[in-house]
Design a protein around this motif. Structure first.
Motif, PDB file in Angstrom:
ATOM      1  N   UNK A  38       0.768  -1.183  -0.016  1.00 31.04           N
ATOM      2  CA  UNK A  38       0.036   0.030   0.002  1.00 31.04           C
ATOM      3  C   UNK A  38       0.903   1.338   0.063  1.00 31.04           C
ATOM      4  N   UNK A  39       1.864   1.309   0.715  1.00 29.82           N
ATOM      5  CA  UNK A  39       2.890   2.399   0.689  1.00 29.82           C
ATOM      6  C   UNK A  39       3.377   2.698  -0.630  1.00 29.82           C
ATOM      7  N   UNK A  40       4.057   1.544  -1.347  1.00 34.06           N
ATOM      8  CA  UNK A  40       4.441   1.444  -2.718  1.00 34.06           C
ATOM      9  C   UNK A  40       3.298   2.111  -3.526  1.00 34.06           C
ATOM     10  N   UNK A  41       2.012   1.539  -3.544  1.00 35.79           N
ATOM     11  CA  UNK A  41       1.000   2.129  -4.312  1.00 35.79           C
ATOM     12  C   UNK A  41       0.634   3.461  -4.391  1.00 35.79           C
ATOM     13  N   UNK A  42       0.833   3.872  -3.004  1.00 38.43           N
ATOM     14  CA  UNK A  42       0.484   5.203  -2.472  1.00 38.43           C
ATOM     15  C   UNK A  42       1.978   6.219  -2.689  1.00 38.43           C
ATOM     16  N   UNK A  43       2.807   5.569  -3.293  1.00 38.26           N
ATOM     17  CA  UNK A  43       4.069   6.513  -3.556  1.00 38.26           C
ATOM     18  C   UNK A  43       4.769   7.252  -2.289  1.00 38.26           C
ATOM     19  N   UNK A  44       4.746   6.464  -1.329  1.00 38.93           N
ATOM     20  CA  UNK A  44       5.346   7.145  -0.080  1.00 38.93           C
ATOM     21  C   UNK A  44       6.899   7.405  -0.543  1.00 38.93           C
ATOM     22  N   UNK A  45       7.358   8.565  -0.114  1.00 42.91           N
ATOM     23  CA  UNK A  45       8.688   9.063  -0.658  1.00 42.91           C
ATOM     24  C   UNK A  45       9.826   8.047   0.059  1.00 42.91           C
ATOM     25  N   UNK A  46       9.658   7.891   1.266  1.00 39.89           N
ATOM     26  CA  UNK A  46      10.366   6.947   2.021  1.00 39.89           C
ATOM     27  C   UNK A  46       9.704   6.330   3.029  1.00 39.89           C
ATOM     28  N   UNK A  47      10.222   5.068   3.498  1.00 40.79           N
ATOM     29  CA  UNK A  47       9.508   4.318   4.798  1.00 40.79           C
ATOM     30  C   UNK A  47      10.515   3.986   5.808  1.00 40.79           C
ATOM     31  N   UNK A  48      10.318   4.501   7.084  1.00 40.94           N
ATOM     32  CA  UNK A  48      11.403   4.303   8.019  1.00 40.94           C
ATOM     33  C   UNK A  48      10.823   3.407   9.324  1.00 40.94           C
ATOM     34  N   UNK A  49      11.490   2.211   9.694  1.00 39.03           N
ATOM     35  CA  UNK A  49      10.804   1.565  10.684  1.00 39.03           C
ATOM     36  C   UNK A  49      11.402   1.876  11.873  1.00 39.03           C
ATOM     37  N   UNK A  50      10.375   1.898  13.055  1.00 39.46           N
ATOM     38  CA  UNK A  50      10.643   2.251  14.404  1.00 39.46           C
ATOM     39  C   UNK A  50      11.509   0.800  14.928  1.00 39.46           C
ATOM     40  N   UNK A  51      12.284   0.888  15.774  1.00 41.88           N
ATOM     41  CA  UNK A  51      12.962   2.187  16.238  1.00 41.88           C
ATOM     42  C   UNK A  51      14.130   2.701  15.224  1.00 41.88           C
ATOM     43  N   UNK A  52      14.156   3.877  15.201  1.00 41.75           N
ATOM     44  CA  UNK A  52      15.212   4.438  14.190  1.00 41.75           C
ATOM     45  C   UNK A  52      16.079   5.448  14.967  1.00 41.75           C
ATOM     46  N   UNK A  53      17.231   5.681  14.249  1.00 36.73           N
ATOM     47  CA  UNK A  53      18.289   6.636  15.073  1.00 36.73           C
ATOM     48  C   UNK A  53      17.865   8.088  14.034  1.00 36.73           C
ATOM     49  N   UNK A  54      17.896   9.167  14.901  1.00 39.80           N
ATOM     50  CA  UNK A  54      17.365  10.476  14.371  1.00 39.80           C
ATOM     51  C   UNK A  54      18.577  10.648  13.170  1.00 39.80           C
ATOM     52  N   UNK A  55      19.871  10.454  13.633  1.00 37.21           N
ATOM     53  CA  UNK A  55      21.044  10.789  12.457  1.00 37.21           C
ATOM     54  C   UNK A  55      20.718  10.141  11.118  1.00 37.21           C
TER      55      UNK A  55
END
Length: 136
Positions: A97-114
């Motif tokens: 669905x994210x691909x179909x809606x053309x998300x610019x990027x997908x980040x999975x939690x947890x992530x580093x702010x940098x």
């Protein structure tokens, strides 16, 4: 030359107030201007239309109206909007669905702010707009 030093405006939408506050604080420390925050997909759509941020950080899983709803409506307003989806949902359905809606990027939690800042800079300099990128 001055335009290169302009703070990038960011809209942060997440149903968890602690995550919202932390993202705002960390983004501001990294020289981004957070112009608005929201709690659900409706907030995201309304605030995006009003504020027109350079970048929108949008949680996928939220009560009432989710991030997929918001991404769909933001795409209707601006097909080139930079929308970074943030999620814990690793399902193939959501990825599709994210691909179909053309998300610019997908980040999975947890992530580093940098890592998130690097993703934002990568998006800014990307030669191929609209190409979805998954990060974890």
């Amino acid at each position: 030359m001055e335009n290169n030093h302009r703070l990038k405006t960011v809209l942060v939408v997440d149903d968890n107030p602690d995550v919202r506050s932390l993202l705002v604080e960390l983004l501001e420390l990294k020289n981004f201007q957070v112009v608005g925050t929201g709690r659900n997909g409706n907030d995201a759509v309304t605030l995006y239309g009003k504020l027109k941020p350079d970048i929108t950080l949008l949680d996928v899983v939220m009560p009432d109206t989710d991030g997929l709803y918001a991404l769909d409506h933001i795409r209707e307003m601006n097909s080139d909007a930079a929308v970074i989806m943030i999620t814990t949902d690793l399902s193939q359905d959501t990825a599709k669905r994210l691909e179909d809606l053309r998300a610019t990027a997908v980040v999975y939690k947890p992530f580093d702010i940098n890592d998130l800042v690097k993703i934002i800079h990568d998006i800014e300099s990307a030669a191929h707009a609209g190409q979805i990128k998954f990060f974890n």
